[in-house]
Scaffold this active site. Structure first.
Site, PDB file in Angstrom:
ATOM      1  N   SER A 140      45.365   3.996  42.959  1.00 18.06           N
ATOM      2  CA  SER A 140      45.766   1.897  42.270  1.00 18.06           C
ATOM      3  C   SER A 140      46.882   2.014  41.654  1.00 18.06           C
ATOM      4  O   SER A 140      47.192   2.615  40.602  1.00 18.06           O
ATOM      5  CB  SER A 140      43.901   1.576  42.700  1.00 18.06           C
ATOM      6  OG  SER A 140      44.388   0.742  41.673  1.00 18.06           O
ATOM      7  N   TYR A 153      36.709   0.814  36.473  1.00 15.00           N
ATOM      8  CA  TYR A 153      37.346   1.236  37.934  1.00 15.00           C
ATOM      9  C   TYR A 153      38.535   2.047  37.355  1.00 15.00           C
ATOM     10  O   TYR A 153      38.608   3.433  37.929  1.00 15.00           O
ATOM     11  CB  TYR A 153      37.590   0.356  38.991  1.00 15.00           C
ATOM     12  CG  TYR A 153      38.590   0.068  39.860  1.00 15.00           C
ATOM     13  CD1 TYR A 153      37.494   1.102  41.107  1.00 15.00           C
ATOM     14  CD2 TYR A 153      39.782   0.049  40.722  1.00 15.00           C
ATOM     15  CE1 TYR A 153      38.278   1.033  42.229  1.00 15.00           C
ATOM     16  CE2 TYR A 153      40.439  -0.095  41.282  1.00 15.00           C
ATOM     17  CZ  TYR A 153      39.738   0.959  42.098  1.00 15.00           C
ATOM     18  OH  TYR A 153      40.925   0.607  43.460  1.00 15.00           O
TER      19      TYR A 153
HETATM   20  P1  NDP Z   1      37.399  -0.611  51.849  1.00 13.72           P
HETATM   21  O1  NDP Z   1      36.090  -0.506  51.509  1.00 13.72           O
HETATM   22  O2  NDP Z   1      37.692  -0.965  53.324  1.00 13.72           O
HETATM   23  O3  NDP Z   1      37.089   1.407  52.329  1.00 13.72           O
HETATM   24  C1  NDP Z   1      36.979   2.257  51.359  1.00 13.72           C
HETATM   25  C2  NDP Z   1      36.020   2.818  52.188  1.00 13.72           C
HETATM   26  O4  NDP Z   1      35.705   4.065  51.044  1.00 13.72           O
HETATM   27  C3  NDP Z   1      35.169   3.334  53.179  1.00 13.72           C
HETATM   28  O5  NDP Z   1      35.521   3.846  54.873  1.00 13.72           O
HETATM   29  C4  NDP Z   1      33.697   3.394  52.676  1.00 13.72           C
HETATM   30  O6  NDP Z   1      33.052   3.949  53.743  1.00 13.72           O
HETATM   31  C5  NDP Z   1      34.329   5.067  51.990  1.00 13.72           C
HETATM   32  N1  NDP Z   1      33.135   4.956  51.439  1.00 13.72           N
HETATM   33  C6  NDP Z   1      32.821   4.237  49.937  1.00 13.72           C
HETATM   34  N2  NDP Z   1      32.171   5.367  49.529  1.00 13.72           N
HETATM   35  C7  NDP Z   1      31.764   6.803  50.020  1.00 13.72           C
HETATM   36  C8  NDP Z   1      30.968   8.239  50.330  1.00 13.72           C
HETATM   37  N3  NDP Z   1      29.965   8.062  49.269  1.00 13.72           N
HETATM   38  N4  NDP Z   1      31.292   8.584  50.793  1.00 13.72           N
HETATM   39  C9  NDP Z   1      32.372   8.757  51.823  1.00 13.72           C
HETATM   40  N5  NDP Z   1      32.769   7.576  51.988  1.00 13.72           N
HETATM   41  C10 NDP Z   1      33.058   6.566  51.289  1.00 13.72           C
HETATM   42  O7  NDP Z   1      38.319  -0.340  50.723  1.00 13.72           O
HETATM   43  P2  NDP Z   1      40.175  -0.131  50.627  1.00 13.72           P
HETATM   44  O8  NDP Z   1      40.347   0.555  52.650  1.00 13.72           O
HETATM   45  O9  NDP Z   1      40.677  -0.639  49.676  1.00 13.72           O
HETATM   46  O10 NDP Z   1      39.573   1.254  49.562  1.00 13.72           O
HETATM   47  C11 NDP Z   1      40.469   2.498  49.894  1.00 13.72           C
HETATM   48  C12 NDP Z   1      41.187   3.326  49.238  1.00 13.72           C
HETATM   49  O11 NDP Z   1      41.847   2.674  47.992  1.00 13.72           O
HETATM   50  C13 NDP Z   1      40.056   3.061  47.774  1.00 13.72           C
HETATM   51  O12 NDP Z   1      40.083   4.513  47.203  1.00 13.72           O
HETATM   52  C14 NDP Z   1      40.654   2.119  46.741  1.00 13.72           C
HETATM   53  O13 NDP Z   1      40.256   2.323  45.037  1.00 13.72           O
HETATM   54  C15 NDP Z   1      42.044   2.041  47.305  1.00 13.72           C
HETATM   55  N6  NDP Z   1      42.592   0.921  46.575  1.00 13.72           N
HETATM   56  C16 NDP Z   1      42.662  -0.241  47.214  1.00 13.72           C
HETATM   57  C17 NDP Z   1      43.037  -1.492  46.470  1.00 13.72           C
HETATM   58  C18 NDP Z   1      42.991  -2.368  47.305  1.00 13.72           C
HETATM   59  O14 NDP Z   1      42.932  -3.901  47.074  1.00 13.72           O
HETATM   60  N7  NDP Z   1      42.360  -2.706  48.921  1.00 13.72           N
HETATM   61  C19 NDP Z   1      43.954  -1.321  45.657  1.00 13.72           C
HETATM   62  C20 NDP Z   1      43.256  -0.171  44.463  1.00 13.72           C
HETATM   63  C21 NDP Z   1      43.712   0.930  45.734  1.00 13.72           C
HETATM   64  P3  NDP Z   1      31.683   3.595  54.081  1.00 13.72           P
HETATM   65  O15 NDP Z   1      31.099   2.479  53.138  1.00 13.72           O
HETATM   66  O16 NDP Z   1      31.458   3.991  55.662  1.00 13.72           O
HETATM   67  O17 NDP Z   1      31.130   5.284  53.378  1.00 13.72           O
END
Ligand code: NDP
Length: 242
Positions: A140, A153
């Site tokens: 991030s 975070y």
């Molecule tokens: P989302 O919330 O849309 O996606 C997060 C994903 O992580 C989901 O598919 C969720 O699936 C999965 N997840 C959460 N907990 C678990 C777990 N215990 N085991 C397996 N999967 C898990 O957010 P983003 O797509 O934005 O996030 C993806 C990455 O990008 C993250 O690491 C986030 O920190 C990073 N990021 C995002 C930014 C943004 O602005 N969107 C900016 C900077 C970084 P499920 O709940 O089905 O398990």
């Protein structure tokens, strides 16, 4: 088109993981999707297959080391190899430290740090045996700067950056390591925020969000380079984000 790869993606049920799965499958790669919401994964895999791609879905909780091990081992057994793992799963329940939402701090540490480590622990032995492999960490801009409500975070994302950089330094020749650091991107990430103040602040902040496919493009770029080219760092922000 580049040579098709077997690519594992954690957190593929929404946002960046989902967009990455769709893009890589369209490029001809075989994508193996992991997350907890199996219904979402199954639907995504079906959509990709209808589109002519190859996708497999498997329920995965990255906080469970054995589960991540089984996820990687199953893909390797099925396809004979694993070419890349995109350690993308993450949560972001932002809050001020004085709110003492300690259980949410723990959850961020478990998913964003331990989850990444579990992915590395599961894939590294395969990559070493193969002599090739590509780790992609979705960190991030929070791995580069700290803002109020994001202390924990950002701490997890600084850790993700440091662990990935350490992996890069240690990895055998032939293993590639990439950190992609997104700025604000359209996804469900802010849905995990429970603290009212942080939720409100995020609403304005996220107005500049860019589509998740912008990050998928960065992952695709790193994977598409020739084997002797290792793209180590990509920071992708909305133009309007400073
Ligand atoms: P989302 O919330 O849309 O996606 C997060 C994903 O992580 C989901 O598919 C969720 O699936 C999965 N997840 C959460 N907990 C678990 C777990 N215990 N085991 C397996 N999967 C898990 O957010 P983003 O797509 O934005 O996030 C993806 C990455 O990008 C993250 O690491 C986030 O920190 C990073 N990021 C995002 C930014 C943004 O602005 N969107 C900016 C900077 C970084 P499920 O709940 O089905 O398990």
């Amino acid at each position: 088109m580049t040579t098709p790869k077997i690519v594992l993606i954690t957190g593929a049920s929404s946002g960046i993981g989902q967009a990455t799965a769709v893009r890589l499958a369209r490029e001809g790669h075989v994508v193996v999707l992991g997350a907890r919401r199996e219904d979402r994964l199954t639907a995504l895999a079906e959509t990709i297959r209808r589109d002519g791609g190859v996708a497999y879905a498997r329920r995965l909780d990255v906080t469970d080391r054995d589960d991540v091990g089984a996820f990687v081992d199953a893909a390797a057994a099925e396809h004979g190899r694993v070419d890349a793992i995109v350690n993308n799963a993450g949560v972001m329940p932002l809050s001020r430290l004085d709110s003492l939402l300690v259980a949410e701090w723990d959850r961020m540490i478990d998913v964003n740090i331990r989850g990444l480590l579990h992915g590395i622990a599961a894939a590294l032995p395969w990559f070493r045996r193969q002599g090739t492999g590509h780790f992609v960490t979705v960190a991030s801009t929070g791995a580069h700067e700290v803002v109020p409500t994001a202390a924990v975070y950002c701490g997890t994302k600084y850790a993700a950056w440091a662990i990935t950089e350490g992996l890069r330094r240690e990895a055998d020749p032939g293993i590639r390591v990439t950190t992609v650091s997104p700025g604000v991107v359209e996804s469900e990430l802010a849905d995990t925020i429970t603290e009212a103040g942080a939720k409100e602040a995020m609403r304005a902040y996220r107005a500049a969000a860019i589509p998740a496919d912008a990050i998928a493009g960065a992952v695709s770029y790193a994977l598409a380079q020739p084997a002797d080219v290792d793209v180590n760092e990509l920071v992708v922000r909305p133009t309007r984000q400073r």
